[in-house]
Structure formats: C-alpha cells, structure tokens
Scaffold this motif. Structure first.
Motif, PDB file in Angstrom:
ATOM      1  N   GLU A 172      43.247-105.197 -63.806  1.00 29.91           N
ATOM      2  CA  GLU A 172      42.751-104.469 -62.636  1.00 29.91           C
ATOM      3  C   GLU A 172      43.517-103.191 -62.346  1.00 29.91           C
ATOM      4  OE1 GLU A 172      42.509-107.070 -59.309  1.00 29.91           O
ATOM      5  OE2 GLU A 172      40.900-108.294 -60.187  1.00 29.91           O
ATOM      6  N   GLU A 173      44.645-102.983 -63.007  1.00 31.54           N
ATOM      7  CA  GLU A 173      45.393-101.752 -62.788  1.00 31.54           C
ATOM      8  C   GLU A 173      44.709-100.554 -63.429  1.00 31.54           C
ATOM      9  OE1 GLU A 173      49.450-102.013 -63.898  1.00 31.54           O
ATOM     10  OE2 GLU A 173      49.940-103.545 -62.413  1.00 31.54           O
ATOM     11  N   TRP A 174      43.893-100.793 -64.455  1.00 27.13           N
ATOM     12  CA  TRP A 174      43.238 -99.662 -65.090  1.00 27.13           C
ATOM     13  C   TRP A 174      41.820 -99.942 -65.590  1.00 27.13           C
ATOM     14  CZ3 TRP A 174      42.272 -99.414 -70.544  1.00 27.13           C
ATOM     15  CH2 TRP A 174      42.747-100.512 -71.261  1.00 27.13           C
ATOM     16  N   GLN A 175      41.292-101.121 -65.258  1.00 23.07           N
ATOM     17  CA  GLN A 175      39.936-101.465 -65.659  1.00 23.07           C
ATOM     18  C   GLN A 175      39.154-102.029 -64.470  1.00 23.07           C
ATOM     19  OE1 GLN A 175      41.081-104.251 -68.800  1.00 23.07           O
ATOM     20  NE2 GLN A 175      40.144-102.889 -70.328  1.00 23.07           N
ATOM     21  N   GLN A 176      37.860-101.787 -64.485  1.00 30.53           N
ATOM     22  CA  GLN A 176      36.995-102.409 -63.487  1.00 30.53           C
ATOM     23  C   GLN A 176      35.691-102.829 -64.151  1.00 30.53           C
ATOM     24  OE1 GLN A 176      35.988 -99.657 -60.387  1.00 30.53           O
ATOM     25  NE2 GLN A 176      34.828 -98.287 -61.712  1.00 30.53           N
ATOM     26  N   ALA A 177      35.114-103.913 -63.643  1.00 30.90           N
ATOM     27  CA  ALA A 177      33.856-104.398 -64.197  1.00 30.90           C
ATOM     28  C   ALA A 177      32.708-103.515 -63.720  1.00 30.90           C
ATOM     29  CB  ALA A 177      33.619-105.843 -63.769  1.00 30.90           C
ATOM     30  N   TRP A 178      31.717-103.333 -64.564  1.00 23.18           N
ATOM     31  CA  TRP A 178      30.504-102.636 -64.181  1.00 23.18           C
ATOM     32  C   TRP A 178      29.878-103.391 -63.013  1.00 23.18           C
ATOM     33  CZ3 TRP A 178      28.925 -98.008 -64.760  1.00 23.18           C
ATOM     34  CH2 TRP A 178      27.576 -97.657 -64.617  1.00 23.18           C
ATOM     35  N   ARG A 183      33.619-109.713 -62.728  1.00 22.73           N
ATOM     36  CA  ARG A 183      34.945-109.253 -63.155  1.00 22.73           C
ATOM     37  C   ARG A 183      35.833-110.383 -63.662  1.00 22.73           C
ATOM     38  NH1 ARG A 183      37.884-107.690 -57.394  1.00 22.73           N
ATOM     39  NH2 ARG A 183      37.911-109.790 -56.507  1.00 22.73           N
ATOM     40  N   SER A 184      35.451-111.624 -63.398  1.00 21.26           N
ATOM     41  CA  SER A 184      36.266-112.747 -63.877  1.00 21.26           C
ATOM     42  C   SER A 184      35.934-113.129 -65.321  1.00 21.26           C
ATOM     43  CB  SER A 184      36.062-113.968 -62.970  1.00 21.26           C
ATOM     44  OG  SER A 184      34.736-114.474 -63.084  1.00 21.26           O
ATOM     45  N   LEU A 185      34.864-112.541 -65.870  1.00 22.43           N
ATOM     46  CA  LEU A 185      34.486-112.848 -67.252  1.00 22.43           C
ATOM     47  C   LEU A 185      35.202-111.913 -68.222  1.00 22.43           C
ATOM     48  CD1 LEU A 185      30.640-113.472 -66.910  1.00 22.43           C
ATOM     49  CD2 LEU A 185      32.479-115.163 -67.084  1.00 22.43           C
ATOM     50  N   PRO A 186      35.295-112.277 -69.491  1.00 27.10           N
ATOM     51  CA  PRO A 186      36.001-111.452 -70.474  1.00 27.10           C
ATOM     52  C   PRO A 186      35.296-110.114 -70.726  1.00 27.10           C
ATOM     53  CG  PRO A 186      35.719-113.704 -71.276  1.00 27.10           C
ATOM     54  CD  PRO A 186      34.848-113.566 -70.072  1.00 27.10           C
ATOM     55  N   VAL A 190      33.431-101.064 -73.599  1.00 32.62           N
ATOM     56  CA  VAL A 190      33.704-100.010 -72.618  1.00 32.62           C
ATOM     57  C   VAL A 190      32.434 -99.218 -72.358  1.00 32.62           C
ATOM     58  CG1 VAL A 190      35.006 -97.900 -72.143  1.00 32.62           C
ATOM     59  CG2 VAL A 190      36.108 -99.821 -73.302  1.00 32.62           C
ATOM     60  N   ILE A 191      32.069 -99.095 -71.097  1.00 32.61           N
ATOM     61  CA  ILE A 191      30.924 -98.277 -70.714  1.00 32.61           C
ATOM     62  C   ILE A 191      31.361 -96.823 -70.538  1.00 32.61           C
ATOM     63  CG2 ILE A 191      29.191 -97.865 -68.923  1.00 32.61           C
ATOM     64  CD1 ILE A 191      29.189-100.887 -68.433  1.00 32.61           C
ATOM     65  N   ALA A 192      32.510 -96.619 -69.904  1.00 32.81           N
ATOM     66  CA  ALA A 192      33.073 -95.279 -69.737  1.00 32.81           C
ATOM     67  C   ALA A 192      34.592 -95.402 -69.745  1.00 32.81           C
ATOM     68  CB  ALA A 192      32.603 -94.646 -68.431  1.00 32.81           C
ATOM     69  N   PRO A 193      35.282 -94.466 -70.388  1.00 35.18           N
ATOM     70  CA  PRO A 193      36.739 -94.583 -70.540  1.00 35.18           C
ATOM     71  C   PRO A 193      37.502 -94.366 -69.237  1.00 35.18           C
ATOM     72  CG  PRO A 193      36.016 -92.448 -71.292  1.00 35.18           C
ATOM     73  CD  PRO A 193      34.769 -93.232 -70.999  1.00 35.18           C
ATOM     74  N   ALA A 194      38.725 -94.869 -69.211  1.00 34.13           N
ATOM     75  CA  ALA A 194      39.637 -94.573 -68.100  1.00 34.13           C
ATOM     76  C   ALA A 194      40.160 -93.149 -68.273  1.00 34.13           C
ATOM     77  CB  ALA A 194      40.798 -95.562 -68.096  1.00 34.13           C
ATOM     78  N   VAL A 207      33.927-101.342 -67.569  1.00 33.68           N
ATOM     79  CA  VAL A 207      33.816-102.321 -68.647  1.00 33.68           C
ATOM     80  C   VAL A 207      32.645-103.267 -68.398  1.00 33.68           C
ATOM     81  CG1 VAL A 207      35.010-104.173 -69.881  1.00 33.68           C
ATOM     82  CG2 VAL A 207      36.310-102.234 -68.999  1.00 33.68           C
ATOM     83  N   TYR A 208      31.915-103.552 -69.471  1.00 34.70           N
ATOM     84  CA  TYR A 208      30.881-104.568 -69.405  1.00 34.70           C
ATOM     85  C   TYR A 208      31.510-105.906 -69.764  1.00 34.70           C
ATOM     86  CZ  TYR A 208      26.417-106.928 -69.820  1.00 34.70           C
ATOM     87  OH  TYR A 208      25.373-107.789 -69.638  1.00 34.70           O
ATOM     88  N   THR A 209      31.299-106.905 -68.935  1.00 35.16           N
ATOM     89  CA  THR A 209      31.883-108.226 -69.160  1.00 35.16           C
ATOM     90  C   THR A 209      30.796-109.248 -69.447  1.00 35.16           C
ATOM     91  OG1 THR A 209      31.814-108.935 -66.846  1.00 35.16           O
ATOM     92  CG2 THR A 209      33.738-107.658 -67.551  1.00 35.16           C
ATOM     93  N   GLY A 210      31.208-110.350 -70.080  1.00 34.55           N
ATOM     94  CA  GLY A 210      30.255-111.416 -70.386  1.00 34.55           C
ATOM     95  C   GLY A 210      30.912-112.521 -71.175  1.00 34.55           C
ATOM     96  N   LEU A 211      30.116-113.529 -71.498  1.00 36.62           N
ATOM     97  CA  LEU A 211      30.645-114.699 -72.199  1.00 36.62           C
ATOM     98  C   LEU A 211      30.659-114.520 -73.712  1.00 36.62           C
ATOM     99  CD1 LEU A 211      28.991-117.539 -70.093  1.00 36.62           C
ATOM    100  CD2 LEU A 211      31.377-116.776 -70.024  1.00 36.62           C
ATOM    101  N   SER A 212      29.770-113.661 -74.221  1.00 38.53           N
ATOM    102  CA  SER A 212      29.721-113.448 -75.666  1.00 38.53           C
ATOM    103  C   SER A 212      29.964-111.995 -75.989  1.00 38.53           C
ATOM    104  CB  SER A 212      28.349-113.872 -76.223  1.00 38.53           C
ATOM    105  OG  SER A 212      27.319-113.100 -75.640  1.00 38.53           O
ATOM    106  N   ILE A 213      30.599-111.735 -77.120  1.00 35.13           N
ATOM    107  CA  ILE A 213      30.958-110.370 -77.515  1.00 35.13           C
ATOM    108  C   ILE A 213      29.869-109.822 -78.430  1.00 35.13           C
ATOM    109  CG2 ILE A 213      32.667-108.947 -78.688  1.00 35.13           C
ATOM    110  CD1 ILE A 213      34.722-111.092 -77.972  1.00 35.13           C
TER     111      ILE A 213
END
Length: 215
Positions: A172-178, A183-186, A190-194, A207-213
């Motif tokens: 959370e210091e440098w990433q946020q969920a879309w 935000r609790s999922l892996p 990257v949707i847009a860079p920091a 960042v896009y998060t989800g259960l599968s990569i």
C-alpha cells in the motif's frame, strides 16, 4: 403511449445536454487549475533561486506532474479505451475485463523505455496506422512525452515504475488496486505505473488484482 415516449425522449435529450455542459465546465476548470499550478510552480522556482534559504522547488514541480499524470490516466487513457470498446483485435485473457487490460497495454507504450508513437499505441489496440483513432493516439503520446520531458528537466532521479510480482499482495505504500478490484487479492498486472521521484512515491501504481494470473 406515444406522448409518454416523446416526453421520455425529450427528458433524455435534456439530461444528455446537461451532462455535456457539466463535463465541458469540469474540463475547463481542470485546465485553469493546471495553468495556475504551473504559474505558481514557476514563481516559486524563481523565488527559490533568488534566496539561498529557500529549498529547491523541484519537488513541487513533481507534485504538479503527478496530479496531471493521475488525471491523464483516469480521463484520457481510459477514455481512449472506452472509445475503442470491444472492437479490438484479440482479447484480454480469460476472466480479465477488456478495459483494464487495454489500459495496461497503452500505459506500457506511453511510459515504457521507448518514446511513445501513435502507431505503437494503435498496434497495442490491434489497430492499423491509418485508423480513425490515429489523431487521438497522437494526442496521448504528446501528453505523455510532455510529462516525461518536464519530469526529466527537474534533474531529480525519477521513474515510471512497472515493477510487479504477479501473485504477490499489494504494497500500500506504492500500489493501489484498480477501483473495480479487491485490494486484498493478489496482483495480476499493472494498469498504470507508479510515479516515483528520488525514492518518494508521487503517484501510486494502479494494479489489477484477482485469483488467477493472466497468461
């Protein structure tokens, strides 16, 4: 029934007109705010050079750039993808919505290691060089190049950080969920860079998060 339909259509037309007016007003106010921030930044920079006891305003310039970058991603890049819609050659990986996936591809072109070009943006969308969206793609590249140039001119070390470990939890210091993600999922991609300057985060990585990569 016809009268009710006519009245409904009239109200819908009025609402669309009001929405367009409000949108235009918002964009004008945002443009004025950006201009004022740039003038203030320039004034403070001159003042800092004239007085040895005043710290450099380079960091202030990066705050302005970060705000413009955030608005650029959320409005212009996302707007480009919404214009394209589902009419795209190829598709996102199974289970991944098209919008964040295409935003990720465009961001990689705009803020990756190479200078962005309209043709490359169109290619990321599966479009040809002479596509009707070429002028819109060129405007995206122009804005991204301006942000990159102004960032580099301050002299402070800065980067557009795409680094991500797929499957790891967000920092959370440098990433946020879309916004549509949990935000609790892996992390998946990257949707847009920091935007990071001298090891200080000015804009969080989206960042896009989800259960599968995606593969």
């Amino acid at each position: 029934m016809d009268l009710e339909l006519d009245e409904g259509a009239r109200r819908l037309t009025l609402l669309e007109r009001d929405h367009a007016v409000l949108k235009r007003s918002y964009e004008e106010q945002l443009a004025r705010m950006v201009q004022l921030e740039r003038r203030l930044d320039a004034h403070m920079a001159v003042h800092a050079r004239e007085r040895d006891d005043v710290p450099s305003n380079d960091h202030g310039a990066h705050h302005v750039i970060a705000r413009e970058y955030d608005a650029f991603v959320e409005q212009k890049v996302q707007g480009m993808v919404r214009t394209v819609g589902t009419n795209v050659y190829g598709s996102a990986p199974y289970g991944v919505p098209q919008l964040p996936w295409l935003m990720s591809r465009i961001s990689a072109v705009l803020f990756g290691p190479d200078e962005p070009e309209a043709a490359t943006v169109l290619a990321a969308l599966g479009r040809k060089r002479l596509d009707p969206l070429a002028s819109q793609a060129a405007r995206l590249c122009g804005t991204a190049l301006d942000l990159r140039r102004r960032s580099a001119q301050t002299g402070l070390p800065c980067q557009w950080d795409f680094e991500l470990v797929p499957g790891a939890l967000l920092d959370e210091e440098w990433q946020q969920a879309w916004p549509s993600c949990d935000r609790s999922l892996p992390a998946q991609f990257v949707i847009a860079p920091a935007y990071i300057v001298a090891e200080q985060v000015y804009s969080l990585q989206r960042v896009y998060t989800g259960l599968s990569i995606p593969v």
